[in-house]
Design an enzyme around this catalytic site. Structure first.
Site, PDB file in Angstrom:
ATOM      1  N   ASN A 194      68.799   9.098  16.187  1.00 38.92           N
ATOM      2  CA  ASN A 194      68.499   8.091  17.210  1.00 38.92           C
ATOM      3  C   ASN A 194      69.774   7.459  17.731  1.00 38.92           C
ATOM      4  OD1 ASN A 194      65.729   8.263  16.532  1.00 38.92           O
ATOM      5  ND2 ASN A 194      65.919   6.651  14.989  1.00 38.92           N
ATOM      6  N   MET A 195      69.718   6.952  18.966  1.00 38.38           N
ATOM      7  CA  MET A 195      70.764   6.026  19.392  1.00 38.38           C
ATOM      8  C   MET A 195      70.260   4.628  19.039  1.00 38.38           C
ATOM      9  SD  MET A 195      73.741   5.512  20.429  1.00 38.38           S
ATOM     10  CE  MET A 195      74.450   6.858  21.351  1.00 38.38           C
ATOM     11  N   GLY A 220      69.474   6.857  13.170  1.00 38.79           N
ATOM     12  CA  GLY A 220      68.337   7.714  12.812  1.00 38.79           C
ATOM     13  C   GLY A 220      68.440   8.012  11.322  1.00 38.79           C
ATOM     14  N   ALA A 252      69.941  11.585  10.516  1.00 31.11           N
ATOM     15  CA  ALA A 252      71.374  11.741  10.793  1.00 31.11           C
ATOM     16  C   ALA A 252      72.203  10.863   9.861  1.00 31.11           C
ATOM     17  CB  ALA A 252      71.663  11.388  12.254  1.00 31.11           C
ATOM     18  N   GLU A 311      60.598  10.269   9.973  1.00 33.79           N
ATOM     19  CA  GLU A 311      60.748   9.912  11.392  1.00 33.79           C
ATOM     20  C   GLU A 311      60.544  11.123  12.307  1.00 33.79           C
ATOM     21  OE1 GLU A 311      63.391   5.836  11.612  1.00 33.79           O
ATOM     22  OE2 GLU A 311      64.464   7.721  11.878  1.00 33.79           O
ATOM     23  N   THR A 361      64.876   1.567  -4.767  1.00 31.76           N
ATOM     24  CA  THR A 361      66.042   0.743  -4.455  1.00 31.76           C
ATOM     25  C   THR A 361      65.605  -0.724  -4.373  1.00 31.76           C
ATOM     26  OG1 THR A 361      65.748   1.050  -2.074  1.00 31.76           O
ATOM     27  CG2 THR A 361      67.192   2.612  -3.204  1.00 31.76           C
ATOM     28  N   THR A 387      71.531  -2.557   7.797  1.00 32.64           N
ATOM     29  CA  THR A 387      71.002  -1.367   8.469  1.00 32.64           C
ATOM     30  C   THR A 387      71.684  -0.111   7.939  1.00 32.64           C
ATOM     31  OG1 THR A 387      70.811  -2.707  10.476  1.00 32.64           O
ATOM     32  CG2 THR A 387      70.490  -0.326  10.720  1.00 32.64           C
ATOM     33  N   ASP A 416      69.944   4.536   3.745  1.00 35.29           N
ATOM     34  CA  ASP A 416      70.321   5.910   4.111  1.00 35.29           C
ATOM     35  C   ASP A 416      71.615   6.316   3.399  1.00 35.29           C
ATOM     36  OD1 ASP A 416      68.128   5.966   5.801  1.00 35.29           O
ATOM     37  OD2 ASP A 416      69.284   5.262   7.519  1.00 35.29           O
TER      38      ASP A 416
HETATM   39  O1  RIB Z   1      67.557   3.369   8.369  1.00 35.42           O
HETATM   40  C1  RIB Z   1      68.213   2.878   9.507  1.00 35.42           C
HETATM   41  C2  RIB Z   1      67.806   3.685  10.698  1.00 35.42           C
HETATM   42  O2  RIB Z   1      66.443   3.477  10.949  1.00 35.42           O
HETATM   43  C3  RIB Z   1      68.505   3.313  11.976  1.00 35.42           C
HETATM   44  O3  RIB Z   1      69.702   4.023  12.174  1.00 35.42           O
HETATM   45  C4  RIB Z   1      67.453   3.571  13.040  1.00 35.42           C
HETATM   46  O4  RIB Z   1      67.774   4.595  13.914  1.00 35.42           O
HETATM   47  C5  RIB Z   1      66.168   3.870  12.267  1.00 35.42           C
HETATM   48  O5  RIB Z   1      65.911   5.213  12.225  1.00 35.42           O
END
Ligand code: RIB
Length: 292
Positions: free
Chosen positions: A17-18, A45, A48, A144, A208, A237, A241
């Protein structure tokens, strides 16, 4: 970037995603307008981000996903390749790329709305995707992209002895067949609560807990807890990930080491703004652990 000769081969199937990131002192309540502090566009995203995190933490990663044919596509592809991720299975489809609108407050907490765009068009796995999954040590997925595609990938992975690591985020209705093919699930505490008994089908479950670290439950009932290094939080954020990608890269060394490695990666990711832009390199993770 150097990749160790014994780096695990990780196929990441997921979203890109952007991220349109607005910072504000506090997030507005319904019906309220507040003045924000700043704005940035950052590639993100969950797919990614986790691909970049796994590559930076020591894996050899191939990304399977889709971007649109819009103005964001080039930058999204470039973020993956700049990190050393193989993006030859990143297809371009007609229409917009995935977009995430993100609001980050002064405590580093966020709210996110994702519009699937090209990610929602990941309805088929091509022969080359299946070959990449079968050749990998680990298949790493999130939710997603369409759940049916994730389920098909996990089925193929299981048939070829590829370990399946699923971060079921965002939580969505998920067929029992998918859970039956998952070897390792990574969830935050809210997701663990929502998923409840569904996680019982999974041999290895990692939960987590933000600044409190992470817990692990193994197939034989084994339990582990790891603390998180204490850091100054700027933006959470993508921290999950960073954790999940690092866990995948270190999984071959056993859950205890993988959790320690992943907790450090997740903590470091909270010290910078943005998702993919905040993911630490292997050297930073090593240094953070050495400083403990
Ligand atoms: O987990 C964070 C991500 O969640 C963000 O980068 C956003 O794109 C959503 O997918």
């Amino acid at each position: 970037m150097t990749v160790e000769p014994d780096a695990p081969a990780i196929a990441v199937l997921g979203s890109v995603n952007m991220d349109l990131v607005t910072t504000t002192a506090r997030r507005p309540v319904p019906g309220e307008t507040v003045l924000g502090g700043g704005f940035a566009m950052v590639p993100g995203g969950k797919g990614a981000n986790q691909a970049i995190a796994a590559q930076r933490a020591g894996g050899a990663v191939r990304f399977l996903g889709a971007v649109g044919d819009d103005v964001f596509a080039g930058e999204l592809r470039g973020a993956l390749t700049a990190a050393g991720v193989s993006a030859d299975r990143l297809r371009t489809v007609a229409g917009p790329s995935g977009i995430a609108t993100i609001v980050v407050d002064d405590d580093g907490e966020n709210s996110i709305i994702v519009i699937g765009g090209a990610n929602a068009r990941m309805t088929e796995l091509a022969e080359d995707d299946l070959t990449a999954i079968a050749a990998a040590d680990i298949l790493l997925c999130q939710l997603e992209i369409p759940v049916e595609t994730v389920a098909a990938a996990a089925r193929h992975a299981r048939a070829h002895d590829t370990t399946v690591l699923l971060n079921p985020s965002p939580v969505r209705p998920t067929p029992a067949e998918l859970w039956a093919n998952v070897d390792v699930a990574v969830v935050n505490s809210g997701e663990a609560e929502k998923l409840g008994a569904a996680l019982d089908a999974v041999a290895h479950v990692v939960v987590t807990r933000g600044a409190a670290g992470a817990d692990y439950r193994g197939p034989d009932g084994a339990r582990l807890s790891r603390p998180s290094p204490q850091v100054e939080v700027v933006d959470t954020t993508g921290a999950g990930d960073a954790f999940t990608g690092a866990l995948a890269a270190a999984w071959h060394r056993g859950p205890e080491w993988a959790l320690t490695w992943a907790c450090a990666a997740g903590a470091l990711a909270t010290t910078r703004l943005g998702a993919s832009s905040s993911i630490p390199a292997r050297e930073e993770i090593t240094a953070a652990l050495a400083a403990e």
